[in-house]
Scaffold this motif. Structure first.
Motif, PDB file in Angstrom:
ATOM      1  N   PRO A 287     100.793 -46.718  25.972  1.00 33.52           N
ATOM      2  CA  PRO A 287     100.828 -46.303  27.374  1.00 33.52           C
ATOM      3  C   PRO A 287     100.107 -47.304  28.275  1.00 33.52           C
ATOM      4  O   PRO A 287      99.041 -47.817  27.914  1.00 33.52           O
ATOM      5  CB  PRO A 287     100.124 -44.944  27.352  1.00 33.52           C
ATOM      6  N   VAL A 288     100.712 -47.569  29.432  1.00 29.30           N
ATOM      7  CA  VAL A 288     100.131 -48.517  30.385  1.00 29.30           C
ATOM      8  C   VAL A 288      99.691 -47.803  31.662  1.00 29.30           C
ATOM      9  O   VAL A 288      98.549 -47.943  32.109  1.00 29.30           O
ATOM     10  CB  VAL A 288     101.146 -49.635  30.725  1.00 29.30           C
ATOM     11  N   LYS A 289     100.605 -47.014  32.265  1.00 31.48           N
ATOM     12  CA  LYS A 289     100.248 -46.301  33.501  1.00 31.48           C
ATOM     13  C   LYS A 289     101.106 -45.047  33.629  1.00 31.48           C
ATOM     14  O   LYS A 289     102.198 -44.958  33.069  1.00 31.48           O
ATOM     15  CB  LYS A 289     100.443 -47.199  34.720  1.00 31.48           C
ATOM     16  N   HIS A 290     100.569 -44.083  34.376  1.00 34.35           N
ATOM     17  CA  HIS A 290     101.263 -42.819  34.613  1.00 34.35           C
ATOM     18  C   HIS A 290     101.234 -42.553  36.115  1.00 34.35           C
ATOM     19  O   HIS A 290     100.216 -42.139  36.683  1.00 34.35           O
ATOM     20  CB  HIS A 290     100.558 -41.685  33.849  1.00 34.35           C
ATOM     21  N   VAL A 291     102.361 -42.837  36.747  1.00 30.67           N
ATOM     22  CA  VAL A 291     102.444 -42.758  38.203  1.00 30.67           C
ATOM     23  C   VAL A 291     103.711 -42.015  38.615  1.00 30.67           C
ATOM     24  O   VAL A 291     104.798 -42.313  38.113  1.00 30.67           O
ATOM     25  CB  VAL A 291     102.445 -44.175  38.835  1.00 30.67           C
ATOM     26  N   ASP A 292     103.556 -41.020  39.528  1.00 22.33           N
ATOM     27  CA  ASP A 292     104.704 -40.293  40.089  1.00 22.33           C
ATOM     28  C   ASP A 292     105.612 -39.712  39.008  1.00 22.33           C
ATOM     29  O   ASP A 292     106.851 -39.795  39.089  1.00 22.33           O
ATOM     30  CB  ASP A 292     105.524 -41.200  41.021  1.00 22.33           C
ATOM     31  N   GLY A 293     105.017 -39.128  38.008  1.00 20.77           N
ATOM     32  CA  GLY A 293     105.788 -38.466  36.966  1.00 20.77           C
ATOM     33  C   GLY A 293     106.499 -39.397  36.009  1.00 20.77           C
ATOM     34  O   GLY A 293     107.387 -38.970  35.269  1.00 20.77           O
TER      35      GLY A 293
ATOM     36  N   THR B  42     104.812 -45.423  31.964  1.00 24.32           N
ATOM     37  CA  THR B  42     105.246 -46.762  31.576  1.00 24.32           C
ATOM     38  C   THR B  42     104.503 -47.167  30.310  1.00 24.32           C
ATOM     39  O   THR B  42     103.275 -47.061  30.237  1.00 24.32           O
ATOM     40  CB  THR B  42     104.958 -47.779  32.692  1.00 24.32           C
ATOM     41  N   CYS B  43     105.266 -47.618  29.331  1.00 26.35           N
ATOM     42  CA  CYS B  43     104.679 -48.030  28.050  1.00 26.35           C
ATOM     43  C   CYS B  43     105.127 -49.441  27.704  1.00 26.35           C
ATOM     44  O   CYS B  43     106.239 -49.855  28.049  1.00 26.35           O
ATOM     45  CB  CYS B  43     105.102 -47.098  26.928  1.00 26.35           C
ATOM     46  N   GLU B  44     104.268 -50.162  27.000  1.00 28.45           N
ATOM     47  CA  GLU B  44     104.659 -51.467  26.477  1.00 28.45           C
ATOM     48  C   GLU B  44     105.145 -51.286  25.041  1.00 28.45           C
ATOM     49  O   GLU B  44     104.529 -50.573  24.241  1.00 28.45           O
ATOM     50  CB  GLU B  44     103.482 -52.439  26.487  1.00 28.45           C
ATOM     51  N   LYS B  45     106.265 -51.921  24.740  1.00 29.12           N
ATOM     52  CA  LYS B  45     106.779 -51.873  23.380  1.00 29.12           C
ATOM     53  C   LYS B  45     105.898 -52.725  22.460  1.00 29.12           C
ATOM     54  O   LYS B  45     105.431 -53.795  22.854  1.00 29.12           O
ATOM     55  CB  LYS B  45     108.222 -52.382  23.332  1.00 29.12           C
ATOM     56  N   MET B  46     105.705 -52.206  21.269  1.00 28.92           N
ATOM     57  CA  MET B  46     104.875 -52.898  20.289  1.00 28.92           C
ATOM     58  C   MET B  46     105.715 -53.214  19.047  1.00 28.92           C
ATOM     59  O   MET B  46     106.791 -52.656  18.842  1.00 28.92           O
ATOM     60  CB  MET B  46     103.682 -52.025  19.875  1.00 28.92           C
TER      61      MET B  46
ATOM     62  N   PRO C  47     101.520 -56.401  20.868  1.00 27.50           N
ATOM     63  CA  PRO C  47     102.319 -56.276  22.108  1.00 27.50           C
ATOM     64  C   PRO C  47     103.517 -57.224  22.104  1.00 27.50           C
ATOM     65  O   PRO C  47     103.461 -58.323  21.562  1.00 27.50           O
ATOM     66  CB  PRO C  47     101.314 -56.657  23.203  1.00 27.50           C
ATOM     67  N   THR C  48     104.601 -56.773  22.737  1.00 23.25           N
ATOM     68  CA  THR C  48     105.814 -57.597  22.810  1.00 23.25           C
ATOM     69  C   THR C  48     106.082 -58.136  24.213  1.00 23.25           C
ATOM     70  O   THR C  48     106.911 -59.034  24.376  1.00 23.25           O
ATOM     71  CB  THR C  48     107.043 -56.782  22.375  1.00 23.25           C
ATOM     72  N   GLY C  49     105.420 -57.563  25.237  1.00 26.75           N
ATOM     73  CA  GLY C  49     105.700 -57.973  26.603  1.00 26.75           C
ATOM     74  C   GLY C  49     106.874 -57.244  27.221  1.00 26.75           C
ATOM     75  O   GLY C  49     107.207 -57.467  28.397  1.00 26.75           O
ATOM     76  N   GLU C  50     107.509 -56.332  26.450  1.00 23.59           N
ATOM     77  CA  GLU C  50     108.610 -55.531  26.978  1.00 23.59           C
ATOM     78  C   GLU C  50     108.087 -54.142  27.332  1.00 23.59           C
ATOM     79  O   GLU C  50     107.185 -53.617  26.667  1.00 23.59           O
ATOM     80  CB  GLU C  50     109.733 -55.405  25.955  1.00 23.59           C
ATOM     81  N   PHE C  51     108.685 -53.521  28.377  1.00 27.19           N
ATOM     82  CA  PHE C  51     108.188 -52.236  28.857  1.00 27.19           C
ATOM     83  C   PHE C  51     109.318 -51.223  28.956  1.00 27.19           C
ATOM     84  O   PHE C  51     110.496 -51.586  29.049  1.00 27.19           O
ATOM     85  CB  PHE C  51     107.503 -52.417  30.218  1.00 27.19           C
ATOM     86  N   ILE C  52     108.936 -49.955  28.924  1.00 26.82           N
ATOM     87  CA  ILE C  52     109.905 -48.868  29.022  1.00 26.82           C
ATOM     88  C   ILE C  52     109.288 -47.744  29.855  1.00 26.82           C
ATOM     89  O   ILE C  52     108.073 -47.498  29.796  1.00 26.82           O
ATOM     90  CB  ILE C  52     110.290 -48.360  27.614  1.00 26.82           C
ATOM     91  N   ASP C  53     110.112 -47.067  30.648  1.00 29.09           N
ATOM     92  CA  ASP C  53     109.665 -45.939  31.460  1.00 29.09           C
ATOM     93  C   ASP C  53     110.265 -44.648  30.919  1.00 29.09           C
ATOM     94  O   ASP C  53     111.392 -44.646  30.404  1.00 29.09           O
ATOM     95  CB  ASP C  53     110.101 -46.110  32.921  1.00 29.09           C
ATOM     96  N   MET C  54     109.516 -43.550  31.049  1.00 34.33           N
ATOM     97  CA  MET C  54     110.024 -42.246  30.619  1.00 34.33           C
ATOM     98  C   MET C  54     109.397 -41.168  31.495  1.00 34.33           C
ATOM     99  O   MET C  54     108.255 -41.313  31.962  1.00 34.33           O
ATOM    100  CB  MET C  54     109.712 -41.998  29.147  1.00 34.33           C
ATOM    101  N   PRO C  55     110.130 -40.071  31.740  1.00 35.00           N
ATOM    102  CA  PRO C  55     109.572 -38.998  32.572  1.00 35.00           C
ATOM    103  C   PRO C  55     108.407 -38.312  31.874  1.00 35.00           C
ATOM    104  O   PRO C  55     108.461 -38.038  30.678  1.00 35.00           O
ATOM    105  CB  PRO C  55     110.757 -38.049  32.761  1.00 35.00           C
ATOM    106  N   ALA C  56     107.353 -38.026  32.645  1.00 37.44           N
ATOM    107  CA  ALA C  56     106.170 -37.365  32.089  1.00 37.44           C
ATOM    108  C   ALA C  56     105.492 -36.581  33.196  1.00 37.44           C
ATOM    109  O   ALA C  56     104.757 -37.139  34.011  1.00 37.44           O
ATOM    110  CB  ALA C  56     105.216 -38.388  31.494  1.00 37.44           C
ATOM    111  N   ASP C  57     105.764 -35.261  33.241  1.00 35.82           N
ATOM    112  CA  ASP C  57     105.087 -34.419  34.225  1.00 35.82           C
ATOM    113  C   ASP C  57     103.607 -34.274  33.886  1.00 35.82           C
ATOM    114  O   ASP C  57     102.770 -34.140  34.772  1.00 35.82           O
ATOM    115  CB  ASP C  57     105.742 -33.031  34.268  1.00 35.82           C
TER     116      ASP C  57
END
Length: 999
Positions: free
Chosen positions: A726-732, A735-739, A754-764
């Motif tokens: 996990p990197v940040k949790h903003v506005d639901g 954002t995570c960095e792929k490992m 770390p790979t330098g690639e990122f992914i977003d997913m909904p998180a209330d």
């Protein structure tokens, strides 16, 4: 010790067999003999076999005694170990060469004997089976088949040495060993009941009519065909060709193993490119089949030979090794299907890859036979596992001709992909080894008991549960465990990680058996108790914290008549069990029953308010203070932006109101431990929740959570998002960095990179389950010393701190730990305050019905079996002997000294394969660490093992080595230089087991 195994003479073998059977009704440790159905047999090569199964060419057919043990347990088809021109000490074999804890690996491929020695072993075995079949009434003297195996190229097979081997295996009558066997048998005629001279003279010297060709990886198809033609045409032998699973292609093998969870097995594609290709194999096999038909000989394939993989985690001391066992089965059965389709079921298939009691009948019913096994015999139960296999096959309808059912095989291929039996667990297993070293004598132990932090007398209460004697089981349990309901429900059960039964099917469900006893006998047990009287002038003890550690300390002190008060700031005792762990995992009613036990004993509980300070407790007359507060300080999840809810705070709120959902539809739990699993499963049950995910920077295999907890979360529908940080949790949105997984760290787990690639997913809602901390400041404020990690410094044996009569138990000392470890800590602290009068039920760990216990060895629990969990217990404290079971060469034996069984190692029978080390419950290798019998001065000098060499049988003079010190003793004279138990064991071996010393 030397890794050279020395064959036993035919005279010594006869003597060993006759004497051991006469004295103990066993032969080479085998106690359960298989008797064949006289009305059943199947024909092959113009010969007959009563059961179409036996040991594969390998460790179980390399010495005479191995083949005898195989026959006694039901084998009737023997693939004797492969010979080649490179032999004996010229053949480099890294040692140890076998590891078979789950799927097996080996780096041995041919006999380690010289070819003439190997020949003698096979002839001696053939002759002995002819004798034993008739003398013991185990079957027809013509009811078994020997099949030789040779490699690896035509030049080697045509060499004088190998050629003589092939010729003499076809007719042994003119060889010295044949005459030696006959003359020795004549000498033993007075000892036989059913053998006469005429029978001995009638024994056929035609040991083999068939051969299996085993070629090296990369052998060209032209060479394979040339060898096969030579064996068929010039040697007139019925011929099988070993085929490798590499014929399936790299992509198929890799994807199959990955899908089944064996993704950690490493190999590249070079063997798949260099080995015999399927498109080349088919026309070659068709030509050879036609040639064999023309010659009136049998022809077929042996599936499978070896599957080469890389040594990736120091499994064996080599660069490459060969995989077998359950991970090989899906590949081997797929190759069988592929070949059968092409040949319309008319190609004879001799099968081995991954065959065992769980699939052997299905393989046979598909029209594949004979079937040989190796890996399953390397596990506890050993050769005795063959009994079940032979019985299953002997109940089948035997075929009259080759007719492989491709439709049936297709079902087996699909079943192998979907059956849990062939799927690797989510988590790699913990080490089954105990920390202790194996003792020279009296080594039988129940590893479950040794793996339990409080040394519960597990075999004893399991046996009582099996017999429905729940009250007696409760007596055994509560003797050392004040929390039968809590530990019977949510114990981390480290005992099960040590259970020998895991090498059969799976571990005994020890925790469930404990709960079964508690639920059935709690009221009766409570009614049987007498409240202890307080001891006069006994010092008062305050226990601060009413969790598992505090309840345990209160119970143990009160049971000894010591005044004790447990302070718990929450309204109810139980700690994490009553406040944090979800109700669906453990109910308050269960926790309360354990609390009531402590209260009945006399422990006072004060709840709903913080405990007095240390000074106030002293002022109130408490001499001893035990802090059992636990680790409640929340771990911190570091994010670039946004926040998270602490896991403990979430679980406490959920426990109080499990239907309240202020969190939203998408809940993500960060972490991979048991607390994370509790959070995810609790969140999944909340109304209005659409998706719950666990995010972890490693994969499931490298999560710290118990395997059971992972599976429960998966069953509940929790999604696992692996290799994400996990990197940040903003506005639901999280954002995570792929490992990716890199090298292993100090914990043995692969490090996330770390790979330098990122992914977003909904998180209330983000819930952080990243580990709880100890409140270090609290302890420092009252003057208790802590270390650099924030944990309390205490004496390991007593858990006393630097403050007088102040103890710290549980998480504050260990870090977040298990409930049973909390009980262990409570026991240590209480033992320093007063003597704990346990009943010590260790003696009832030993089952007086030893024969009944022995009958369990080697028997698997098959699907549909109604045996209860406790009944599956192997009762290792009564009979361990795993090292004897798993030794192919029978080099670990049992001798009875003063009525007690002792394990002794026989040096000359061992080639240091290392298999006994894998399965010995101790952190030891029996072939190195058990007392050893030497039969020559050279072997004694070449070893460092503790053991003895009988220099003079008439005078009793011996050379003895004990823990590195060598001395000379006389067994007829008392000595103070050798411990009595060792001295008596040597005397017993010479007097009662003299056959082990005969050359």
């Amino acid at each position: 010790m030397s890794d050279i195994m020395h064959p036993i003479s035919i005279d010594a073998l006869f003597n060993w067999i006759m004497k051991e059977y006469q004295d103990e009704q066993k032969i080479f440790g085998i106690r359960k003999f298989f008797k064949a159905d006289p009305d059943k047999s199947v024909s092959l090569f113009g010969e007959t076999m009563e059961v179409p199964c036996g040991p594969a060419a390998g460790p179980h057919t390399q010495l005479t005694q191995n083949i005898v043990a195989s026959y006694l347990t039901g084998s009737r088809f023997f693939e004797v170990k492969t010979v080649q021109v490179l032999d004996g000490e010229d053949l480099p074999v890294a040692k140890p060469c076998i590891t078979a804890a789950d799927e097996a690996y080996n780096c041995e491929w041919s006999t380690e004997l010289r070819v003439p020695q190997a020949y003698d072993e096979y002839v001696k075995a053939w002759f002995l089976l002819k004798i034993l079949s008739k003398e013991l009434g185990l079957g027809s003297e013509n009811g078994f088949i020997f099949n030789m195996s040779v490699g690896y190229d035509l030049a080697g097979i045509k060499s004088e040495k190998v050629d003589k081997y092939i010729v003499d295996m076809q007719d042994a009558s003119r060889t010295p060993i044949w005459e030696e066997c006959r003359q020795t048998a004549y000498n033993y005629l007075p000892h036989f009941k059913h053998i006469d001279r005429e029978y001995i003279d009638s024994i056929s010297p035609n040991v083999c009519r068939s051969i299996t060709l085993s070629t090296l990886h990369g052998c060209p198809p032209e060479e394979i065909e040339r060898i096969s033609n030579y064996l068929l045409e010039e040697k007139g032998l019925n011929t099988f060709i070993k085929c490798n699973p590499t014929m399936l292609g790299y992509d198929y093998a890799r994807s199959t193993l990955d899908a089944l969870g064996f993704d950690y097995i490493q190999f590249d594609d070079h063997h798949f490119k260099e080995d015999l290709q399927f498109e080349d194999a088919v026309p070659m096999l068709q030509r050879l089949q036609a040639k064999a038909d023309k010659l009136g000989l049998s022809f077929g394939v042996k599936l499978t030979n070896t599957f080469p993989v890389d040594v990736a985690a120091d499994e064996l001391p080599s660069e490459e090794m060969y995989m077998s066992g359950r991970s090989l089965y899906p590949l081997s059965i797929s190759l069988a299907k592929k070949l059968s389709d092409v040949f319309d079921g008319k190609l004879q298939i001799s099968y081995s890859g991954g065959a065992d009691v769980f699939n052997v009948r299905e393989i046979f019913d598909a029209g594949i036979w004979p079937i040989t096994v190796a890996t399953t015999l390397l596990k506890p139960g050993g050769y005795q596992r063959m009994n079940q296999i032979a019985n299953l096959l002997s109940d089948a309808d035997y075929p009259d001709a080759v007719n492989v059912n491709s439709a049936h095989l297709a079902k087996l291929v699909e079943k192998a992909k979907d059956t849990a039996r062939y799927r690797k667990s989510v988590k790699l297993p913990a080490s089954p080894k105990l920390k202790e070293q194996v003792p020279l004598t009296n080594c039988y132990t129940a590893p479950c008991r040794g793996g339990c932090p409080i040394s519960q007398d597990i075999p004893a209460y399991l046996r009582y549960v099996t017999e429905g004697r729940y009250f007696e089981a409760m007596q055994v349990i509560v003797d050392k465990n004040p929390l039968p309901f809590i530990t019977g429900t949510i114990c981390a059960h480290p005992c099960m990680e040590k259970c020998t039964r895991q090498f059969y099917e799976d571990s005994i469900h020890i925790r469930a058996a404990k709960l079964e006893a508690a639920e059935n006998a709690y009221d009766e047990y409570l009614a049987s108790l007498t409240k202890p009287s307080l001891k006069a002038d006994a010092p008062k003890t305050a226990v601060v914290g009413g969790g598992p550690a505090g309840i345990s300390a209160g119970f143990l002190l009160a049971r000894e008549g010591m005044p004790v008060t447990v302070f718990e700031k929450a309204d109810q005792p139980g700690g994490v069990c009553s406040q944090v762990v979800p109700e669906f995992r453990i109910s308050m009613a269960s926790v309360q029953r354990d609390v009531d036990l402590a209260k009945f004993m006399g422990a006072e509980f004060k709840t709903g308010q913080a405990a007095p300070s240390l000074a106030e407790l002293r002022a109130q007359g408490y001499t001893n203070v035990i802090y059992a507060i636990g680790a409640w300080q929340p771990g911190v999840l570091h994010l670039e932006a946004g926040s998270s809810l602490n896991a403990i705070k979430f679980l406490v709120a959920n426990r109080q109101n499990p239907t309240d959902n202020p969190y939203g539809e998408h809940i993500i739990v960060i972490g991979g431990g048991n607390t994370a699993m509790d959070c995810a499963r609790a969140a999944k049950r909340l109304p209005g929740v659409k998706e719950v995910s666990v995010v972890y920077r490693r994969d499931k295999r490298n999560m710290p959570a118990d395997e059971e907890e992972l599976y429960l979360a998966l069953e509940d529908g929790v999604k696992f998002r692996e290799l994400l940080a996990p990197v940040k949790h903003v506005d639901g949105i999280l954002t995570c960095e792929k490992m990716r997984l890199g090298d292993r760290d100090a914990s043995g787990r692969r490090r996330p990179v770390p790979t330098g690639e990122f992914i977003d997913m909904p998180a209330d809602q983000l819930i952080a389950a990243v580990g709880e901390k100890v409140d270090t400041a609290f302890y420092q404020e009252i003057g208790i010393q802590t270390n650099q990690y924030g944990y309390v410094v205490a004496q390991p044996d007593t858990l006393k701190t630097n403050l007088e009569n102040v103890y710290v138990i549980g998480d504050a000392y260990r870090g977040p730990a298990t409930i049973v470890e909390a009980i262990a800590d409570a026991t240590k602290a209480v033992s320093n305050i007063c003597e704990i009068h346990n009943k010590h039920y260790e003696q009832v760990n030993i089952n007086p019905d030893v024969d009944k216990v022995r009958q369990k060895r080697g028997d698997m629990q098959l699907p549909g079996c109604t045996m209860n969990q406790a009944g599956r217990c192997l009762e290792c404290s009564t009979i361990c002997e795993s090292c004897m079971d798993v030794c192919p060469n029978r080099a670990n034996i049992v001798v009875i000294v003063n009525g007690a069984p002792q394990i002794v190692h026989v040096d000359r029978m061992c080639n240091e394969c290392g298999n006994c080390e894998t399965f010995c419950p101790y952190s030891s290798a029996p072939y190195k660490d058990k007392f050893t019998i030497f039969t020559s001065a050279e072997d004694f000098a070449d070893s460092t093992n503790s053991g003895f060499y009988l220099e003079n049988a008439e005078t009793g003079d011996c050379r003895v080595r004990l823990w590195g010190t060598v001395s000379t003793v006389n067994l007829n004279e008392a000595t103070a230089t050798i411990p009595t138990d060792i001295f008596e064991m040597m005397q017993t071996i010479v007097a009662d087991y003299h056959y082990t010393l005969q050359l």
